[in-house]
Design a protein around this motif. Sequence first.
Motif, PDB file in Angstrom:
ATOM      1  N   PHE A  40     -68.095 -41.684 -25.958  1.00 22.48           N
ATOM      2  CA  PHE A  40     -66.951 -42.071 -25.143  1.00 22.48           C
ATOM      3  C   PHE A  40     -67.420 -42.781 -23.875  1.00 22.48           C
ATOM      4  O   PHE A  40     -68.383 -42.358 -23.232  1.00 22.48           O
ATOM      5  CB  PHE A  40     -66.126 -40.845 -24.749  1.00 22.48           C
ATOM      6  CG  PHE A  40     -65.308 -40.284 -25.873  1.00 22.48           C
ATOM      7  CD1 PHE A  40     -64.097 -40.851 -26.224  1.00 22.48           C
ATOM      8  CD2 PHE A  40     -65.762 -39.179 -26.577  1.00 22.48           C
ATOM      9  CE1 PHE A  40     -63.344 -40.330 -27.265  1.00 22.48           C
ATOM     10  CE2 PHE A  40     -65.014 -38.645 -27.617  1.00 22.48           C
ATOM     11  CZ  PHE A  40     -63.809 -39.220 -27.966  1.00 22.48           C
ATOM     12  N   HIS A  41     -66.736 -43.866 -23.522  1.00 20.50           N
ATOM     13  CA  HIS A  41     -67.053 -44.584 -22.299  1.00 20.50           C
ATOM     14  C   HIS A  41     -65.856 -45.437 -21.903  1.00 20.50           C
ATOM     15  O   HIS A  41     -64.936 -45.647 -22.701  1.00 20.50           O
ATOM     16  CB  HIS A  41     -68.295 -45.467 -22.476  1.00 20.50           C
ATOM     17  CG  HIS A  41     -68.155 -46.471 -23.568  1.00 20.50           C
ATOM     18  ND1 HIS A  41     -68.368 -46.174 -24.899  1.00 20.50           N
ATOM     19  CD2 HIS A  41     -67.813 -47.788 -23.531  1.00 20.50           C
ATOM     20  CE1 HIS A  41     -68.162 -47.239 -25.639  1.00 20.50           C
ATOM     21  NE2 HIS A  41     -67.822 -48.228 -24.841  1.00 20.50           N
ATOM     22  N   TYR A  42     -65.889 -45.926 -20.672  1.00 28.09           N
ATOM     23  CA  TYR A  42     -64.793 -46.749 -20.163  1.00 28.09           C
ATOM     24  C   TYR A  42     -65.324 -48.079 -19.649  1.00 28.09           C
ATOM     25  O   TYR A  42     -66.292 -48.129 -18.886  1.00 28.09           O
ATOM     26  CB  TYR A  42     -64.046 -46.036 -19.040  1.00 28.09           C
ATOM     27  CG  TYR A  42     -63.057 -46.947 -18.330  1.00 28.09           C
ATOM     28  CD1 TYR A  42     -61.924 -47.419 -18.986  1.00 28.09           C
ATOM     29  CD2 TYR A  42     -63.281 -47.346 -17.012  1.00 28.09           C
ATOM     30  CE1 TYR A  42     -61.038 -48.263 -18.348  1.00 28.09           C
ATOM     31  CE2 TYR A  42     -62.391 -48.185 -16.367  1.00 28.09           C
ATOM     32  CZ  TYR A  42     -61.270 -48.648 -17.041  1.00 28.09           C
ATOM     33  OH  TYR A  42     -60.390 -49.492 -16.411  1.00 28.09           O
ATOM     34  N   ASN A  43     -64.677 -49.147 -20.073  1.00 31.75           N
ATOM     35  CA  ASN A  43     -64.951 -50.496 -19.576  1.00 31.75           C
ATOM     36  C   ASN A  43     -63.635 -51.027 -19.020  1.00 31.75           C
ATOM     37  O   ASN A  43     -62.635 -51.076 -19.749  1.00 31.75           O
ATOM     38  CB  ASN A  43     -65.459 -51.376 -20.720  1.00 31.75           C
ATOM     39  CG  ASN A  43     -65.779 -52.795 -20.277  1.00 31.75           C
ATOM     40  OD1 ASN A  43     -65.145 -53.340 -19.387  1.00 31.75           O
ATOM     41  ND2 ASN A  43     -66.766 -53.397 -20.917  1.00 31.75           N
ATOM     42  N   PRO A  44     -63.568 -51.440 -17.752  1.00 28.57           N
ATOM     43  CA  PRO A  44     -62.282 -51.865 -17.173  1.00 28.57           C
ATOM     44  C   PRO A  44     -61.660 -53.065 -17.869  1.00 28.57           C
ATOM     45  O   PRO A  44     -60.475 -53.316 -17.700  1.00 28.57           O
ATOM     46  CB  PRO A  44     -62.638 -52.186 -15.717  1.00 28.57           C
ATOM     47  CG  PRO A  44     -64.113 -52.412 -15.718  1.00 28.57           C
ATOM     48  CD  PRO A  44     -64.665 -51.508 -16.775  1.00 28.57           C
ATOM     49  N   ASP A  45     -62.421 -53.821 -18.647  1.00 28.75           N
ATOM     50  CA  ASP A  45     -61.867 -54.943 -19.400  1.00 28.75           C
ATOM     51  C   ASP A  45     -61.672 -54.619 -20.871  1.00 28.75           C
ATOM     52  O   ASP A  45     -61.262 -55.491 -21.653  1.00 28.75           O
ATOM     53  CB  ASP A  45     -62.781 -56.166 -19.266  1.00 28.75           C
ATOM     54  CG  ASP A  45     -62.798 -56.709 -17.863  1.00 28.75           C
ATOM     55  OD1 ASP A  45     -61.730 -56.733 -17.231  1.00 28.75           O
ATOM     56  OD2 ASP A  45     -63.883 -57.092 -17.388  1.00 28.75           O
TER      57      ASP A  45
END
Length: 411
Positions: A40-45
């Motif tokens: 799991f991870h987050y990329n703002p785009d």
Amino acid sequence: MKIIFQIAFLLSTFTVYAQQDSIAPIQQKSANTSDKQTGFHYNPDAGLQYNKRDFQWTTWVFAERLFSPSQKPSWRRVRQGMEFKFPAYNFHINGNKFRTALVYEVDFTDNNFFKDSQRFKIWENLFVSFQNAKDPNRFRILFGENTSILSREDNLSSGNLPTINRSLILEQHGSTNSFGTQWGFQFQSQVSKKTFLQASLQDNRGSLNQDKPRFQFWNGIALKITQSILQPSNSNNHKLNIGLAIDDTRNIKDKSFALASGIYNNFLGSTPATGNKLTFENNADYTNTIGKHFYTLDYEAIYSNYSDQKLDVAGGYGQLQFQVFDKKKFGDLVPFARYDLVKLSNSSVSATEQAIKLGINYNLPFTNKLVNFHLEYAHHLLNGSPTILTTTDKSFDEFRLELRINATRYL
């Protein structure tokens, strides 16, 4: 307001992905094609994702709340969806691998949060695709519910629009259930570095988010070509794209083409529009910089003919956006100016609607462009036959505020 702050808090602790209505050729690039992180991870785009080897899962959500002096606050869009990109197949063609993807998106405002109409009306997208494993803009075939390929503005992200509603000519075609999300097949391929082709077989009379869904995907056929004339380089930020499209939709019954205002979407008049519809579309968008300030000029023109009444519908918009500043401490401010036109005419009656729009989009400081404040004003001019127009107001104004809370950056 309590609901809005609750949503903002949830999005700040569980950040997810605001998906575009469908992948737009050349103008927009897939945000997650280069992401190689595991788990799991987050990329703002890109959004909240889970990666395991060659499998990727993405989820997204965004909400838009409207405020105005003369009307009660209301929700414009509240959308959530997911994409499942399955591992690439163990074969390749000319060095390109392929995969299957499954996408859905729902909008809870379509049935007033399950209070009105049928529950299935919340579906905005629901399709399965066979596509290039790295970038679906290079090649994709899909079947199911997805946005019609005809209009450039129709395929811009709903969570990233410069205005509350899309152009008058595009929104008003919705009164005959044309364009927007439709059921059927789509094909797209980037045949060269600068040329993008699309084709579709879709019903084009409304599908899952309508009261009476249509699934005869052979009922309408559309073709589109988008050409990139100028591309960014090390010495220049300019970009110019031009698109041309044609659509032929048959057997439209019991429909009227309705005029509506640009912000409140108030009904202004209508005339019968049935039979076979032939539509032509042209669009262009140009982006460049003045100093360090980006600006964009774009337009779209659409012409349709409905055979039974020999009704001609023509119109479009032209728009300028200019980025005044973009600083973490002060936010991101982009004012815009826009002109919209729609004209209806047959052998006996005609009507014209014009709208001049002015407004701003402001990404609030220290929000990573996830919270956007929107202000929009429109001045309308009407002229035409009373058999079409139901309002006696030939000139009127509209004004509205909007708060967008999104899990990906508003650009």
